[in-house]
Design a protein around this motif. Structure first.
Motif, PDB file in Angstrom:
ATOM      1  N   ILE A  69       0.810  -1.208   0.000  1.00  0.00           N
ATOM      2  CA  ILE A  69       0.000   0.000   0.000  1.00  0.00           C
ATOM      3  C   ILE A  69       0.847   1.264   0.000  1.00  0.00           C
ATOM      4  O   ILE A  69       0.361   2.333  -0.360  1.00  0.00           O
ATOM      5  N   VAL A  70       2.111   1.167   0.397  1.00  0.00           N
ATOM      6  CA  VAL A  70       2.870   2.407   0.576  1.00  0.00           C
ATOM      7  C   VAL A  70       3.254   3.067  -0.736  1.00  0.00           C
ATOM      8  O   VAL A  70       3.487   4.268  -0.790  1.00  0.00           O
ATOM      9  N   THR A  71       3.357   2.308  -1.793  1.00  0.00           N
ATOM     10  CA  THR A  71       3.484   2.933  -3.113  1.00  0.00           C
ATOM     11  C   THR A  71       2.553   2.180  -4.042  1.00  0.00           C
ATOM     12  O   THR A  71       2.360   0.969  -3.898  1.00  0.00           O
ATOM     13  N   ARG A  72       2.007   2.895  -4.998  1.00  0.00           N
ATOM     14  CA  ARG A  72       1.048   2.265  -5.901  1.00  0.00           C
ATOM     15  C   ARG A  72       1.778   1.683  -7.095  1.00  0.00           C
ATOM     16  O   ARG A  72       2.478   2.399  -7.801  1.00  0.00           O
ATOM     17  N   ARG A  73       1.600   0.393  -7.290  1.00  0.00           N
ATOM     18  CA  ARG A  73       2.185  -0.226  -8.472  1.00  0.00           C
ATOM     19  C   ARG A  73       1.144  -1.124  -9.105  1.00  0.00           C
ATOM     20  O   ARG A  73       0.363  -1.765  -8.407  1.00  0.00           O
ATOM     21  N   PRO A  74       1.105  -1.185 -10.422  1.00  0.00           N
ATOM     22  CA  PRO A  74       0.007  -1.903 -11.077  1.00  0.00           C
ATOM     23  C   PRO A  74       0.002  -3.414 -10.912  1.00  0.00           C
ATOM     24  O   PRO A  74      -1.052  -4.029 -10.919  1.00  0.00           O
ATOM     25  N   LEU A  75       1.176  -4.007 -10.761  1.00  0.00           N
ATOM     26  CA  LEU A  75       1.223  -5.471 -10.754  1.00  0.00           C
ATOM     27  C   LEU A  75       1.630  -5.965  -9.370  1.00  0.00           C
ATOM     28  O   LEU A  75       2.629  -5.534  -8.811  1.00  0.00           O
ATOM     29  N   TRP A  76       0.842  -6.845  -8.820  1.00  0.00           N
ATOM     30  CA  TRP A  76       1.177  -7.448  -7.528  1.00  0.00           C
ATOM     31  C   TRP A  76       1.561  -8.894  -7.745  1.00  0.00           C
ATOM     32  O   TRP A  76       0.791  -9.669  -8.338  1.00  0.00           O
TER      33      TRP A  76
END
Lengths: 211, 222, 262
Positions: free
Chosen positions: A148-155
């Motif tokens: 959650i601390v940085t938004r990235r498209p792929l988990w």
């Protein structure tokens, strides 16, 4: 701000030493979709995830994140959660998250995102406690808060629910739902169902076949 | 590049919080230097002649103690995987960690050296040169040492192996560090040349160390 | 297990990269190299003992240089070979490059040690001591340490493929610092040079000594390459044995090589 990306993997071939672990695997994940890898232990689920994460070099095939930032590696646009927690025992939970927020966010930590992360995984009471004192489940939650601390498209999640109790699994599922709702992608290997509304499953055998 | 400073600050913070390594290195430095007169006799003339060499060699050995930990801790808790896949190129990440090692270990050792020079009756005129050469030469120790640490990350007997790999690479730094000190204290001329070459070697290691370390780490995340 | 297709046209190095091809080629070449090496070395020894004159200063002992000098050259050549192999392995992923580097290390180290030992034996009659810290011997000694480092690293890592890659990195680091080491040792030596200049080779090499020296150097070089080829062949065979053993293990575990589990 929503994501509009698509992960496509074609004819992936991965060797570990002399063994071919993945042999011609293909799949795609559309925006807002989750793909769960299933299969026996040692089948290659971790290998696939680590290869997409950029930690393992593929021997063949292509991995593309369409719609993503063309300047960056896929790794820089993904969150990778492996078996280990990547927490420094002598830093507090908040300090750990603050570091990852800054390091993965290009140098500046988004305070609001850090507080969101602490709230999302019920870590507020533990924020000032050194990570070394936490229980296994608490550490795993602190690790997952990194999502959650940085938004990235792929988990990319490899057995994220290890050590988590039912309530914590629900917290993770909620975060995943939110991520998918804003167009994010999820590639996960997990034995415990995340309780998502829709998720596709892909069985990874000893020799992976096309999806 | 801000991710670079973030990593650097974190590593320095961890050194402060987790303490031990620097103190151990300084203590080792003191003990080794103390053993020299015990082994060679307390003749002050002899000691002052060998002081620069002893101080430099003991410093090299002391720095070795904390080198393995540069990457070990991050490897053990999985941070290295995430660092390797961050925005910051792995070469810069390893450079940040080597720099943190220099700041937290190299500089203190270099500053302790003149104090230990008292034990060896070091020529007074040599003090400023000693510290200057050590401050300029120790980056090579940290950066080449980082490459060694990355190569021996998963090896058996990693501490000893690291020493074997990395000490020959320190020989140029040692030679020019001593040459600069000798030149400044009345030996053959050429202080400037030696000092500049020493700096050049450190600059060279600033490039090759992180490159080798990043390559080694990439091979080991497989 | 599916194979990756090889490209239709192959360069020479690509052809040599095929282990089976290499085995065939080296199988025919190696006896010639070994034979030629033996012949040349014997010839050089003959020239050394029966034809070449004594040095006016050193007497018979100068003839140690017929072994010492080629050994020193080959010690350095060995490391250069390792550097080239390392580069080939890391950059071009040339499959035999790692095998070449692995085979070259002990041979290069042995020649380096031979150079040091013969240098030491030569030194005793010349200066009365078994060791002097002259620039060349010191550089050779450090080179030996670099060899030790490579061999130690390789043996300390269980995963052979990983060991090969890390040794390649170390080899390249070593070769890039080697000129700096040589330069610094030479510098150090001039700082501490004793009054009389004593060089290992003597002031000049008498032309009558030059010819046997070159023959000897050529002979030992051929020996190096024969040993290197043999080493590569051994390593290829050893790896084959290992894969066969691993296949046995797989069979015993009930993992079929062709079934794709669903």
């Amino acid at each position: 701000m929503d994501f509009l990306v698509r992960l496509s993997v074609k004819n992936l071939v991965v060797d570990r030493g002399a063994r071919r672990i993945v042999d011609g695997l293909s799949f795609a994940i559309e925006a807002g979709e989750a793909l769960v890898l299933t299969g026996p232990n040692g089948a290659g689920k971790t290998t696939v995830i680590r290869t997409v994460a950029g930690l393992i070099g593929a021997a063949g095939g292509t991995i593309n994140l369409d719609g993503g930032d063309a300047e960056k590696d896929i790794a820089a646009q993904a969150h990778y959660i492996g078996h280990l927690n990547a927490l420094k025992p002598s830093l507090t939970v908040e300090e750990n998250l603050r570091f990852w927020a800054a390091y993965l966010g290009g140098g500046t930590a988004d305070d609001a995102a850090i507080y969101d992360a602490l709230a999302a995984f019920d870590l507020e009471p533990l924020a000032s406690i050194p990570a070394g004192y936490l229980s296994a489940g608490q550490k795993r939650r602190a690790c997952l808060a990194r999502l959650i601390v940085t938004r990235r498209p792929l988990w990319l999640l490899d057995e994220p629910t290890v050590s988590l109790d039912t309530a914590s699994v629900k917290l993770l599922a909620e975060c995943v739902r939110h991520h998918l709702a804003s167009g994010g992608l999820l590639l996960a290997a997990t034995h415990i169902p995340l309780g998502l509304v829709s998720e596709r499953r892909l069985e990874i055998g000893v020799r992976s076949a096309a999806a | 590049m801000s991710a670079f400073w973030t990593l650097l600050k974190r590593d320095l913070l961890l050194q402060v919080r987790e303490g031990g390594a620097v103190g151990t290195a300084l203590g080792f430095y003191l003990i080794v230097v103390t053993m020299m007169p015990l082994g060679l006799g307390p003749d002050l003339n002899l000691l002052s002649r060998i002081a620069p060499g002893v101080l430099w060699i003991a410093l090299l050995l002391s720095a070795l103690l904390s080198l393995p930990r540069i990457f070990e801790a991050d490897d053990e808790d999985g941070s290295l995987d995430v660092i390797a896949t961050g925005d910051l190129p792995l070469e810069l990440a390893t450079a940040a960690k080597a720099l943190a090692h220099w700041i937290s270990t190299g500089i203190p050792l270099a500053l302790l050296a003149p104090v230990l020079g008292l034990l060896l009756n070091l020529d007074l005129g040599a003090y400023p040169v000693l510290v200057a050469t050590m401050l300029v030469g120790t980056p090579a120790i940290s950066f080449l040492g980082a490459a060694g640490a990355a190569l021996t990350l998963r090896a058996r007997r990693s501490g000893l192996l690291l020493a074997l790999l990395v000490l020959p690479l320190y020989i140029p730094t040692l030679i020019f560090g001593i040459a600069a000190i000798s030149a400044a204290t009345g030996g053959p001329s050429g202080f400037q040349a030696s000092f500049l070459i020493l700096a050049a070697i450190s600059l060279f290691s600033l490039v090759i160390g992180p490159l080798a370390a990043a390559a080694a780490i990439r091979f080991q995340t497989q | 297990m599916s194979q990756i297709d090889t490209t239709p046209q192959q360069t020479l190095t690509q052809k040599l990269a095929n282990p089976t091809r290499f085995m065939q080629l080296s199988g025919t070449l190696m006896p010639w190299f070994a034979g030629a090496a033996a012949a040349l070395i014997l010839y050089a020894l003959y020239l050394a003992f029966f034809v070449a004159p004594e040095d006016y200063q050193q007497g018979q002992t100068v003839k140690i240089m017929f072994i010492h000098v080629p050994a020193a050259w080959l010690g350095m050549l060995g490391y250069a070979l390792i550097a080239v192999s390392s580069f080939g392995y890391l950059v071009f992923r040339h499959p035999l490059a790692d095998v070449s580097a692995k085979a070259a290390a002990p041979i290069g180290a042995a020649f380096t040690f031979l150079a040091l030992a013969t240098g030491s034996l030569w030194g005793k009659p010349m200066w009365g001591t078994y060791w002097v810290w002259d620039a060349r011997l010191t550089s050779m000694l450090i080179l030996l340490f670099l060899y030790f480092g490579l061999m130690a690293l390789r043996s300390a890592i269980e995963d052979e493929a990983l060991a090969g890659k890390l040794c390649a990195v170390l080899g390249l680091v070593g070769v890039s610092i080697l000129p700096i080491i040589k330069f610094s040792v030479d510098w150090w030596n001039t700082l501490h040079q004793p009054a009389s200049v004593i060089r290992m080779d003597g002031p000049t090499i008498h032309p009558d000594l030059l010819w046997p020296l070159l023959i000897s150097a050529l002979g030992f070089s051929l020996l190096f390459f024969a040993l290197h080829m043999k080493g590569i062949r051994n390593e290829i065979l050893r790896r084959r044995v290992k894969s066969l053993t691993m296949a046995e293990v797989d069979r015993a575990r009930g993992v079929s090589a062709s079934a794709a589990a669903e």
